[in-house]
Design an enzyme around this catalytic site. Structure first.
Site, short mmCIF file in Angstrom:
data_model
loop_
_atom_site.label_atom_id
_atom_site.label_comp_id
_atom_site.label_asym_id
_atom_site.label_seq_id
_atom_site.Cartn_x
_atom_site.Cartn_y
_atom_site.Cartn_z
CG ASP A 1 -20.18 -35.36 -31.39
OD1 ASP A 1 -20.30 -36.38 -31.82
OD2 ASP A 1 -20.27 -35.75 -29.81
CE LYS B 1 -19.22 -39.30 -30.97
NZ LYS B 1 -19.48 -37.89 -28.88
CB CYS C 1 -17.61 -36.16 -28.09
SG CYS C 1 -18.66 -36.44 -26.71
#
Ligand code: TIU
Length: 229
Positions: free
Chosen positions: A26, A131, A164
């Site tokens: 990310d 995701k 995350c």
């Protein structure tokens, strides 16, 4: 080929040729850029931006060593059909997923802000996993990609450490992967979460992983590159 060991905590980490992948979580403009979603929530994006130079060096070393590089992006379909109301309705009411922001609709696939920062752009042949959740295994093809590639060892990087990165590392650990979290290549908006987040991974004999700095991992990748040449 025998494993190359990386000096790590709480013990040496085996970097197994042909069975290791680098996962970059990310590193998106929405989380990192000034004026973006992350900053609009009151966060100090400088805490994340400092991850970019060491992570760029680590990715370059991984590419040289020929190991699989996987990037992830957190985000949702434009109609938000993959975003649970519990996620959508959380946080600041003025800035929600799907709302217009400086870099396009926030955390929406296809928008400028949803994509990875220029310095860490994927190159051809690398895997990009979109995701909807915090963990990279939930509702994605990640496990199939890793199984097809014969991966058992993961070098885990990206943002944010306690969200995350932690969720993905915990998911991976439960699925039998050995995870080395690279301490200067993960970042949190909160310095105390960064410190404690890393401590939590390696506590209790490495309860769900290992931790090492990129200065320990990059030489091991160089050794791997030489042995593969
Ligand atoms: N990628 C990731 O960690 N998503 C987040 O929402 N993190 C926050 O810290 N907000």
């Amino acid at each position: 080929m025998s494993p190359i060991t990386v000096s790590a905590e709480p013990s040496a980490f085996p970097l197994i040729p042909g069975q290791t992948a680098l996962i970059v979580i990310d590193m998106q403009r929405d989380f990192l850029l000034p004026g973006g979603f992350g900053e609009s929530l009151g966060n100090d994006v400088g805490q994340l931006l400092k991850v970019v130079p060491p992570l760029a060096a680590l990715i370059a070393a991984a590419r040289d060593a020929g190991i699989l590089v996987i990037h992830t992006r957190e985000g949702h379909l434009p109609d938000l059909s993959d975003c649970p109301p519990a996620k959508l309705n959380r946080g600041a009411p003025s800035r929600r997923i799907g709302d217009p922001g400086k870099y396009g609709r926030i955390l929406i696939r296809g928008e400028y802000g949803h994509d990875i920062v220029d310095e860490l752009s994927p190159v051809e042949g690398e895997v990009v996993i979109d995701k909807p959740g915090k963990g990279a295994f939930y509702a994605t093809e990640l496990q199939d990609v890793l199984t097809a590639a014969g991966v058992t060892q993961l070098l885990v990087t990206g943002v944010t450490t306690e969200v995350c990165v932690h969720t993905t590392t915990r998911e991976a650990n439960d699925r039998g992967y050995e995870c080395l979290v690279v301490s200067d290549c993960v970042g949190s908006y909160f310095p105390e979460f960064q410190r404690v987040g890393l401590d939590m991974i390696k506590a209790q004999g490495g309860i769900f992983g290992w931790v090492a700095d990129s200065t320990a991992v990059i030489p091991a990748l160089h050794t791997l590159a030489l042995s593969a040449a």
